[in-house]
Enzyme design. Structure first.
Site, mmCIF file in Angstrom:
data_model
loop_
_atom_site.group_PDB
_atom_site.id
_atom_site.type_symbol
_atom_site.label_atom_id
_atom_site.label_comp_id
_atom_site.label_asym_id
_atom_site.label_seq_id
_atom_site.Cartn_x
_atom_site.Cartn_y
_atom_site.Cartn_z
ATOM 1 N N GLU A 265 0.930 -1.180 -0.109
ATOM 2 C CA GLU A 265 0.090 -0.040 -0.069
ATOM 3 C C GLU A 265 0.876 1.230 -0.070
ATOM 4 O OE1 GLU A 265 -2.481 1.263 3.590
ATOM 5 O OE2 GLU A 265 -1.866 2.814 2.307
ATOM 6 N N CYS A 302 -2.891 7.572 4.731
ATOM 7 C CA CYS A 302 -2.823 7.079 3.333
ATOM 8 C C CYS A 302 -3.867 7.710 2.573
ATOM 9 C CB CYS A 302 -2.667 5.668 3.320
ATOM 10 S SG CYS A 302 -3.195 4.759 4.497
HETATM 11 P P1 NAP Z 1 9.525 3.336 3.436
HETATM 12 O O1 NAP Z 1 10.594 4.303 3.360
HETATM 13 O O2 NAP Z 1 9.134 2.742 2.124
HETATM 14 O O3 NAP Z 1 10.062 2.463 4.797
HETATM 15 C C1 NAP Z 1 8.816 1.441 4.975
HETATM 16 C C2 NAP Z 1 9.702 0.061 5.321
HETATM 17 O O4 NAP Z 1 10.111 -0.790 4.092
HETATM 18 C C3 NAP Z 1 10.749 0.462 6.193
HETATM 19 O O5 NAP Z 1 10.846 -0.815 7.058
HETATM 20 C C4 NAP Z 1 12.281 0.455 5.350
HETATM 21 O O6 NAP Z 1 13.095 -0.019 6.044
HETATM 22 C C5 NAP Z 1 11.633 -0.710 4.190
HETATM 23 N N1 NAP Z 1 12.314 -0.339 3.051
HETATM 24 C C6 NAP Z 1 11.829 0.865 2.104
HETATM 25 N N2 NAP Z 1 12.446 0.731 1.013
HETATM 26 C C7 NAP Z 1 13.411 -0.288 0.933
HETATM 27 C C8 NAP Z 1 14.093 -0.992 0.065
HETATM 28 N N3 NAP Z 1 14.534 -0.358 -1.308
HETATM 29 N N4 NAP Z 1 14.676 -2.092 0.319
HETATM 30 C C9 NAP Z 1 14.555 -2.571 1.686
HETATM 31 N N5 NAP Z 1 13.797 -1.994 2.500
HETATM 32 C C10 NAP Z 1 13.050 -0.975 2.274
HETATM 33 O O7 NAP Z 1 8.324 4.280 4.315
HETATM 34 P P2 NAP Z 1 8.470 5.121 5.554
HETATM 35 O O8 NAP Z 1 9.413 5.183 6.178
HETATM 36 O O9 NAP Z 1 7.138 4.700 6.368
HETATM 37 O O10 NAP Z 1 7.843 6.824 4.853
HETATM 38 C C11 NAP Z 1 8.587 7.425 3.797
HETATM 39 C C12 NAP Z 1 7.790 7.952 2.870
HETATM 40 O O11 NAP Z 1 6.741 6.864 2.452
HETATM 41 C C13 NAP Z 1 6.837 8.946 3.353
HETATM 42 O O12 NAP Z 1 7.371 10.322 3.300
HETATM 43 C C14 NAP Z 1 5.686 8.812 2.442
HETATM 44 O O13 NAP Z 1 5.852 9.542 1.310
HETATM 45 C C15 NAP Z 1 5.407 7.427 2.207
HETATM 46 N N6 NAP Z 1 4.604 6.978 3.094
HETATM 47 C C16 NAP Z 1 3.158 6.529 2.667
HETATM 48 C C17 NAP Z 1 2.091 5.791 3.208
HETATM 49 C C18 NAP Z 1 0.792 5.885 2.893
HETATM 50 O O14 NAP Z 1 -0.024 5.278 3.429
HETATM 51 N N7 NAP Z 1 0.709 6.372 1.456
HETATM 52 C C19 NAP Z 1 2.392 5.560 4.417
HETATM 53 C C20 NAP Z 1 3.720 5.719 5.132
HETATM 54 C C21 NAP Z 1 4.683 6.360 4.448
HETATM 55 P P3 NAP Z 1 14.005 0.893 6.891
HETATM 56 O O15 NAP Z 1 13.322 1.108 8.104
HETATM 57 O O16 NAP Z 1 15.643 0.312 6.937
HETATM 58 O O17 NAP Z 1 14.199 2.387 6.206
#
Ligand code: NAP
Length: 509
Positions: A265, A302
């Protein structure tokens, strides 16, 4: 319960020998105790091994035992008491009331799935009776049921540190489906994750479930997360987060020798349509409700309403003015992580610096890591011409699109990406417009709602929290509500099986 910073694998606490990770207080930025040891590849291997070993045993336990296990997790989370709430408030910066409400949602969700498991409808048992006299060939006795897919990797979301984290919706629905879970903790709430992980681990022991039914791993190197998705013993993935993270996991999963489904998601701007009847009748009231919705939890939902679509005119101007006035009264709130705050600031700065975008208003300025609400407007033509304006700005910001006429509004709906929700504000004389738009709206979003906003996602049988890409990776699924269990199931048919060899739930059909 002491927080030790250890991974939870096979009923044991395992100190990870990889990089030390620390949680930080979202409000002060201060590092918090203890240091968490990042999981090693050997830890990952052991967790996957135990999960694979646990699968057949766990999924074949009586449904009543599986349901009682989910309820025990819920009870254990409640028993963590204030310690959990305080740690979660500190790590996430979310207000205490919100965190308490989220705990209620989390345990309610576990009990909701326990109820689904107990009733057994999710097995969708079905029988085609044999017909020995059918010509030219007999029809066989066919019976089918759903079984779990196998061990599931769950990536906890930053924005729901309880309800979409270690024992959140993905974990609850996977365990309900009969699948062991290996959760990767989100680095934004490490201590919260460990406390909840220990509550699950205790339930595994208390209910006599196989030790590999649940594991919790910590890591920020990305190796463990990517290794989990690539591991042949993992059979499905649940993820909530960024589009880049979700699509990276989709790619890894598709490139495996045996590809697996990734239920990610990711990104949604949740359009809100203000139809002429509604604008004429109550633009001020809609503006006030919108300002509350877009700023709830610093906009870190979200389903946050990030895009307002309406035909330009005096009524829309009135809405814009009222929304800007309401927004000006609203305080900035602490965001979940410095990284999320930085992305929000960059997104708002890009809107403010875009020559075709007009700034309508801001909320109250905040301090460190607090997101100041912001509202912008753009013409329909400029919105269509500039695809960067279609991107999610994760936080309390929204863009009003002033459409030239209804045809342009329809064209925009036809061009935007898949969404989790589309909200319609309707009044006298709008019903025909809605009827005409409905087929297009159904193609664009997973949930359509009238005279409200998408924030506040009910956990219930009919809820759909999903939608076409990129709101999710697979628009056939939902990550909230009873149908979330279907993501982790697959059908198996049994042809001409003697009764004594059939699974018990297929015997008496
Ligand atoms: P994220 O950066 O996608 O991280 C979510 C999880 O996935 C974390 O455990 C992260 O590990 C891991 N991860 C992400 N990319 C990866 C990759 N390429 N390889 C391995 N593991 C990976 O999301 P976030 O930290 O929650 O937020 C960052 C951005 O996501 C926000 O600024 C927002 O734009 C978006 N977001 C959107 C929603 C929505 O519902 N639409 C919700 C939350 C966030 P690490 O902990 O090691 O980074």
């Amino acid at each position: 319960m002491p927080i030790t910073g250890e991974n939870l694998i096979g009923g044991q606490s395992v100190r990870g020998a990889n990089a030390q990770i620390r949680a930080s207080d979202a409000n002060t930025g201060q590092a918090m105790e203890p240091a968490f040891g990042g999981a090693t590849e050997a830890d990952l291997d052991r967790a996957c091994d135990l999960a694979a070993q646990a699968f057949d045993d766990y999924r074949n336990r009586p449904l009543a035992e599986r349901a009682a296990f989910l309820e025990a997790i819920a009870d254990n989370i409640v028993a963590l008491g204030d310690e959990l709430i305080e740690r979660c408030v500190a790590e996430s910066g979310l207000l205490r009331g919100r965190v308490e409400g989220e705990r209620g949602r989390t345990v309610g969700q576990l009990r909701f799935f326990a109820d689904i498991v107990r009733k057994g409808d999710f097995l969708r048992t079905v029988k085609d009776a044999a017909d020995e006299d059918r010509k030219p060939a007999r029809r066989p006795d066919l019976r089918a049921r759903m079984i779990g897919l196998g061990p599931v990797a769950v990536f906890a979301a930053s924005n729901f540190p309880l309800a979409f984290s270690v024992a959140g919706g993905d974990t609850a629905s996977a365990l309900a489906a009969g699948c062991p879970v290996i959760a990767k903790a989100h680095s934004a709430h490490l201590g919260t994750s460990e406390l909840v992980g220990r509550a699950v681990q205790k339930a595994v022991a208390d209910c006599g479930m196989p030790v590999g039914t649940f594991a919790l791993l910590f890591d920020t190197s990305r190796k463990i997360g990517q290794g989990l998705v690539a591991d042949p013993r993992i059979k499905a993935v649940g993820f909530t987060g960024s589009r880049s993270g979700g699509t990276a996991f989709m790619k890894i999963a598709q490139e495996r020798p045996v590809p697996i489904p990734v239920y990610a998601e990711m990104s949604s701007i949740n359009p809100v349509l203000l139809l002429p009847g509604a604008l004429a009748e109550r633009s001020d009231a809609i503006a006030a409700a919108f300002a509350q919705s877009v700023t709830l939890g610093s906009g870190q939902f979200c389903t946050n309403p990030g895009l307002i679509l309406a035909v330009a005119g005096p009524e829309l101007e009135r809405f814009e003015a009222a929304a800007a006035t309401a927004l000006a009264q609203i305080d900035a709130q602490t965001m979940l992580t410095p990284g999320i705050h930085k992305s929000y600031e960059e997104g708002v700065a890009a809107l403010a610096g875009n020559a075709s975008v007009q700034e309508l208003g801001r909320g109250k300025a905040g301090q460190r890591c607090q997101g100041q609400p912001a509202l912008f407007a753009v013409s329909g033509a400029d919105f269509r011409a500039d695809k960067t304006l279609h991107d999610e700005v994760f936080g309390a910001a929204a863009l009003v699109v002033r459409c030239r006429d209804e045809a342009e509004l329809t064209a925009i709906l036809d061009e935007i990406e898949g969404q989790l929700t589309i909200a319609l504000h309707i009044g006298s004389g709008d019903a025909e417009r809605v009827r005409a738009l409905l087929p297009l709206l159904e193609r664009r979003a997973g949930r359509l709602l009238v005279n409200g906003f998408g924030t506040g996602v009910e956990v219930s049988k009919a809820m759909v929290h999903g939608g076409p890409f990129p709101s999710t990776s697979d628009g056939r699924s939902t990550s909230v509500g009873g149908m979330a269990i279907d993501r982790f199931l697959r059908p198996v048919a049994y042809q001409d099986f003697p009764a004594e060899l059939l699974p018990s739930e297929l015997r008496d059909l």
